[in-house]
Write an enzyme that holds these catalytic residues in place. Structure first.
Site, PDB file in Angstrom:
ATOM      1  N   HIS A  11      -1.140   2.374  -5.806  1.00  8.79           N
ATOM      2  CA  HIS A  11      -1.416   0.943  -5.765  1.00  8.79           C
ATOM      3  C   HIS A  11      -2.909   0.693  -5.965  1.00  8.79           C
ATOM      4  O   HIS A  11      -3.734   1.582  -5.797  1.00  8.79           O
ATOM      5  CB  HIS A  11      -0.970   0.337  -4.429  1.00  8.79           C
ATOM      6  CG  HIS A  11      -1.719   0.882  -3.254  1.00  8.79           C
ATOM      7  ND1 HIS A  11      -1.371   2.070  -2.640  1.00  8.79           N
ATOM      8  CD2 HIS A  11      -2.816   0.433  -2.577  1.00  8.79           C
ATOM      9  CE1 HIS A  11      -2.206   2.320  -1.643  1.00  8.79           C
ATOM     10  NE2 HIS A  11      -3.103   1.332  -1.596  1.00  8.79           N
TER      11      HIS A  11
ATOM     12  N   ASP B 286      -6.064  -1.621  -4.658  1.00  5.31           N
ATOM     13  CA  ASP B 286      -6.588  -2.516  -3.630  1.00  5.31           C
ATOM     14  C   ASP B 286      -7.503  -3.553  -4.268  1.00  5.31           C
ATOM     15  O   ASP B 286      -8.429  -3.200  -5.006  1.00  5.31           O
ATOM     16  CB  ASP B 286      -7.395  -1.738  -2.587  1.00  5.31           C
ATOM     17  CG  ASP B 286      -6.527  -0.917  -1.658  1.00  5.31           C
ATOM     18  OD1 ASP B 286      -5.308  -1.136  -1.628  1.00  5.31           O
ATOM     19  OD2 ASP B 286      -7.080  -0.041  -0.964  1.00  5.31           O
TER      20      ASP B 286
ATOM     21  N   HIS C 263      -8.462  -7.194   0.205  1.00  2.00           N
ATOM     22  CA  HIS C 263      -7.992  -6.209   1.179  1.00  2.00           C
ATOM     23  C   HIS C 263      -9.082  -5.837   2.169  1.00  2.00           C
ATOM     24  O   HIS C 263      -8.795  -5.466   3.310  1.00  2.00           O
ATOM     25  CB  HIS C 263      -7.510  -4.958   0.431  1.00  2.00           C
ATOM     26  CG  HIS C 263      -7.092  -3.818   1.303  1.00  2.00           C
ATOM     27  ND1 HIS C 263      -6.169  -3.947   2.318  1.00  2.00           N
ATOM     28  CD2 HIS C 263      -7.469  -2.508   1.309  1.00  2.00           C
ATOM     29  CE1 HIS C 263      -5.991  -2.774   2.898  1.00  2.00           C
ATOM     30  NE2 HIS C 263      -6.772  -1.888   2.317  1.00  2.00           N
TER      31      HIS C 263
ATOM     32  N   HIS D  47       0.819  -1.210   0.000  1.00  2.00           N
ATOM     33  CA  HIS D  47       0.000   0.000   0.000  1.00  2.00           C
ATOM     34  C   HIS D  47       0.855   1.263   0.000  1.00  2.00           C
ATOM     35  O   HIS D  47       0.359   2.359   0.267  1.00  2.00           O
ATOM     36  CB  HIS D  47      -0.946  -0.012   1.202  1.00  2.00           C
ATOM     37  CG  HIS D  47      -1.898  -1.162   1.185  1.00  2.00           C
ATOM     38  ND1 HIS D  47      -3.077  -1.150   0.469  1.00  2.00           N
ATOM     39  CD2 HIS D  47      -1.824  -2.386   1.757  1.00  2.00           C
ATOM     40  CE1 HIS D  47      -3.693  -2.317   0.620  1.00  2.00           C
ATOM     41  NE2 HIS D  47      -2.954  -3.079   1.386  1.00  2.00           N
TER      42      HIS D  47
END
Length: 257
Positions: A71, A73, A77, A67
């Site tokens: 980035h 997710d 996550h 993270h």
């Protein structure tokens, strides 16, 4: 056509909650390392001094979380179980590539005046956009948080979305929502203070936890969104294929006509 870099750097000099460690192996050290590896693993002797300038190749080792920097997710996550599909959230290596190369649009939240934006304000921003989002478009939120990049303020001075605001975008068929902020949710101190004041668990990271019942991805820590038009461009943000991971670093680039 112009390619616009929308990625924030991974920089060991930046302030981070989980500090980045950058170790450099110089070309001279690389020569010695290669010689030692040849001896240990292959039983071969090699004098690194015979190389030009006694140098081989450099190498860099970064220690960081998935993270850090720009980035994507993945659904994994947000939690270990989902109420959709087979109940198991997908990891970043399992996400369809065509989610990450799509037409995109920008919602400017720099004048929101709050750290938490709801569906009503987001709907007004969509109405002002002069563009009708289509399924699988990528929505980008310009909060202005990039001005704090590399400092502790970056993690506490930004605007996030509440649950209904995220639902509004997902109802349009959007699968990827990006932000120039540290999180798609409001800052951690804001969330904790609201919970302490209300005792309502529904105020705890609603944008992320919504991903437990509706599958979507977030792109966090984007940059340079001010260089984009409100719509009419394509975003490419392919995440690194980290097996079993809940997120993956991405080099986000806009293709602007």
């Amino acid at each position: 056509m112009a390619l616009v870099d929308l990625s924030s750097p991974v920089d060991a000099k930046f302030w981070e909650p989980d500090p980045v460690v950058h170790q450099v192996l110089t070309p001279a050290d690389g020569a010695k390392h290669m010689s030692a590896e040849m001896r240990e693993h292959l039983g071969l002797e090699f004098d690194p001094n015979v190389l030009p300038d006694a140098e081989f190749l450099n190498n860099d080792t970064f220690t960081l979380t998935v993270h850090t920097g720009t980035h994507v997710d993945a659904p994994a996550h947000y939690g270990s179980k989902t109420t959709y599909g087979d109940g198991v959230p997908r990891t970043i290596d399992q996400m369809p590539l065509d989610w990450f190369c799509r037409p995109a649009f920008v919602l400017d939240l720099r004048d929101a005046g709050t750290q938490l934006v709801g569906a009503d304000l987001l709907r007004r921003k969509l109405d002002d956009l002069n563009y009708v989002p289509r399924p699988l478009d990528i929505a980008l939120l310009h909060t202005g948080a990039e001005q704090w990049l590399g400092t502790p303020e970056y993690f506490g001075k930004f605007t996030g979305l509440d649950g209904p605001a995220v639902e509004l975008l997902l109802d349009l068929g959007i699968k990827v929502i990006g932000t120039d902020a540290f999180s798609l949710d409001a800052p951690f101190p804001y969330i904790i203070e609201r919970y302490q004041a209300t005792g309502d668990p529904g105020v705890l990271w609603p944008a992320h936890f919504l991903g437990r019942r509706r599958e979507y991805c977030q792109i966090e820590r984007l940059g340079n969104l001010e260089a984009l038009p409100p719509s009419g461009f394509r975003l490419m943000c392919f995440p690194v294929k980290l097996t079993g991971a809940g997120a993956g670093w991405a080099r986000a680039v806009a293709d602007v006509p």
